[in-house]
Design an enzyme around this catalytic site. Structure first.
Site, short mmCIF file in Angstrom:
data_model
loop_
_atom_site.label_atom_id
_atom_site.label_comp_id
_atom_site.label_asym_id
_atom_site.label_seq_id
_atom_site.Cartn_x
_atom_site.Cartn_y
_atom_site.Cartn_z
N ASP A 58 1.09 -1.05 0.45
CA ASP A 58 0.44 -0.04 0.17
C ASP A 58 0.69 1.12 0.03
O ASP A 58 1.80 1.32 1.53
CB ASP A 58 -0.45 0.43 1.26
CG ASP A 58 -1.69 1.31 1.35
OD1 ASP A 58 -1.61 1.94 1.07
OD2 ASP A 58 -3.04 1.27 2.13
N ILE A 59 0.81 2.60 -1.51
CA ILE A 59 1.39 3.41 -0.91
C ILE A 59 1.77 4.46 0.24
O ILE A 59 2.65 4.86 0.25
CB ILE A 59 1.28 4.05 -2.40
CG1 ILE A 59 2.71 4.69 -2.45
CG2 ILE A 59 -0.14 5.24 -2.44
CD1 ILE A 59 2.97 5.32 -4.76
N ASN A 101 -7.28 12.67 -9.82
CA ASN A 101 -7.91 12.52 -10.85
C ASN A 101 -8.09 14.80 -11.72
O ASN A 101 -6.90 15.18 -10.43
CB ASN A 101 -9.48 12.67 -11.31
CG ASN A 101 -9.94 12.99 -9.71
OD1 ASN A 101 -9.72 14.44 -9.88
ND2 ASN A 101 -10.43 12.06 -9.17
N VAL A 146 -5.94 4.79 -5.29
CA VAL A 146 -5.03 5.83 -4.71
C VAL A 146 -5.34 7.20 -3.51
O VAL A 146 -4.50 7.29 -2.85
CB VAL A 146 -3.60 6.15 -5.48
CG1 VAL A 146 -2.94 6.43 -4.71
CG2 VAL A 146 -3.28 4.27 -5.77
N ASP A 147 -5.53 7.82 -4.98
CA ASP A 147 -6.46 9.18 -3.66
C ASP A 147 -7.16 8.89 -2.90
O ASP A 147 -6.95 9.96 -1.54
CB ASP A 147 -7.41 9.60 -5.50
CG ASP A 147 -6.99 10.92 -5.63
OD1 ASP A 147 -6.80 11.64 -4.50
OD2 ASP A 147 -7.78 11.77 -5.83
N SER A 179 -3.15 5.33 -13.84
CA SER A 179 -3.90 4.10 -14.98
C SER A 179 -4.65 3.06 -14.71
O SER A 179 -5.48 2.99 -15.61
CB SER A 179 -4.12 4.76 -16.00
OG SER A 179 -3.52 6.47 -16.27
N THR A 180 -4.10 2.47 -14.13
CA THR A 180 -4.28 0.90 -14.39
C THR A 180 -6.10 0.62 -13.37
O THR A 180 -6.13 -1.58 -12.83
CB THR A 180 -3.63 -0.11 -13.96
OG1 THR A 180 -2.96 0.02 -12.31
CG2 THR A 180 -1.73 -0.12 -14.52
P1 ADP Z 1 -6.48 5.34 -11.64
O1 ADP Z 1 -7.50 6.03 -11.44
O2 ADP Z 1 -4.66 6.38 -12.24
O3 ADP Z 1 -6.36 4.04 -12.79
P2 ADP Z 1 -5.84 4.00 -9.02
O4 ADP Z 1 -6.16 4.57 -8.09
O5 ADP Z 1 -8.06 4.03 -8.89
O6 ADP Z 1 -5.96 5.14 -10.38
O7 ADP Z 1 -5.95 2.40 -9.41
C1 ADP Z 1 -4.38 3.23 -10.04
C2 ADP Z 1 -3.51 1.74 -9.17
O8 ADP Z 1 -3.28 1.18 -7.38
C3 ADP Z 1 -4.42 0.14 -9.19
O9 ADP Z 1 -3.54 -0.90 -10.25
C4 ADP Z 1 -5.16 -0.10 -8.04
O10 ADP Z 1 -5.07 -1.43 -8.16
C5 ADP Z 1 -4.06 0.45 -7.10
N1 ADP Z 1 -4.23 0.94 -5.61
C6 ADP Z 1 -5.58 1.28 -5.19
N2 ADP Z 1 -5.19 1.70 -3.72
C7 ADP Z 1 -3.61 1.58 -3.98
C8 ADP Z 1 -2.85 1.92 -2.96
N3 ADP Z 1 -3.06 1.77 -2.05
N4 ADP Z 1 -1.49 1.67 -2.47
C9 ADP Z 1 -1.17 0.95 -4.03
N5 ADP Z 1 -1.76 1.11 -5.10
C10 ADP Z 1 -3.04 0.87 -5.10
#
Ligand code: ADP
Length: 169
Positions: free
Chosen positions: A10-11, A24, A33-34, A122-123
């Site tokens: 988890d970042i 966004n 992530v946001d 973006s994934t």
């Molecule tokens: P985007 O809108 O750019 O697609 P997302 O946040 O929906 O961004 O997802 C980007 C990637 O981050 C996805 O592979 C998702 O599984 C991953 N992700 C979601 N939460 C976390 C987190 N807390 N730490 C790291 N990666 C995450």
């Protein structure tokens, strides 16, 4: 020599000079992530994002660009917000995805960040296929001149970690 490292996790639990947010363009929060960054980082990040919306980025942060704020309660000095493109099968938006990594590293360089942690931009809700996103991410950071000592990709699940591992070669 810049080290490119991969971790499963988890970042928002990472310690680094800069954590990159897959934001966004509103800069006012979202899911993935946001959402996690704002939840764990606390209100100081959103406050600074609101100030950015009231000043330099009145119309939002354009796709492919990056901007830094405080990291609030996160174990980092800065959050670098970047807006990935929504995946399209009809249109090649990979230059915009590459730009997210390049611009984030440029901002990190301006700040003097030595360790930079990225999610797989973006994934998630933006639906970019993981293998292709991993290829673009790694090709871009490898070919971008940077003063960072470590560029860390923080992958949220095993398929993402494995895709980045395959592409790292
Ligand atoms: P985007 O809108 O750019 O697609 P997302 O946040 O929906 O961004 O997802 C980007 C990637 O981050 C996805 O592979 C998702 O599984 C991953 N992700 C979601 N939460 C976390 C987190 N807390 N730490 C790291 N990666 C995450």
């Amino acid at each position: 020599m810049t080290a490119i490292t991969l971790v499963l996790g988890d970042i928002t639990r990472q310690r680094a000079d800069a954590l990159v947010n897959a934001a966004n363009s509103s800069l006012l929060g979202g899911g993935g992530v946001d959402g996690a960054i704002h939840r764990r980082g606390g209100p100081a990040i959103l406050q600074e994002c609101r100030r950015l919306r009231a000043s330099r980025y009145g119309r939002g942060l354009p796709t492919g660009q990056a901007v830094a704020t405080t990291a609030g309660n996160l174990d980092a000095r800065w959050v670098i917000h970047t807006v990935g493109p929504v995946y399209s099968a009809e249109e090649d938006r990979s230059p915009l995805l590459a730009s997210c990594y390049r611009e984030s590293l440029r901002v990190a360089g301006e700040l003097g960040a030595r360790t930079v942690a990225f999610p797989a931009i973006s994934t998630g809700v933006y639906r970019w296929p993981m293998d292709d996103a991993a290829r673009i991410a790694l090709e871009t950071v490898r070919s971008t001149p940077t003063t960072a000592e470590e560029i860390r990709f923080v992958l949220f699940d095993t398929p993402a970690y494995e895709a980045f591992t395959r592409q790292l070669g």
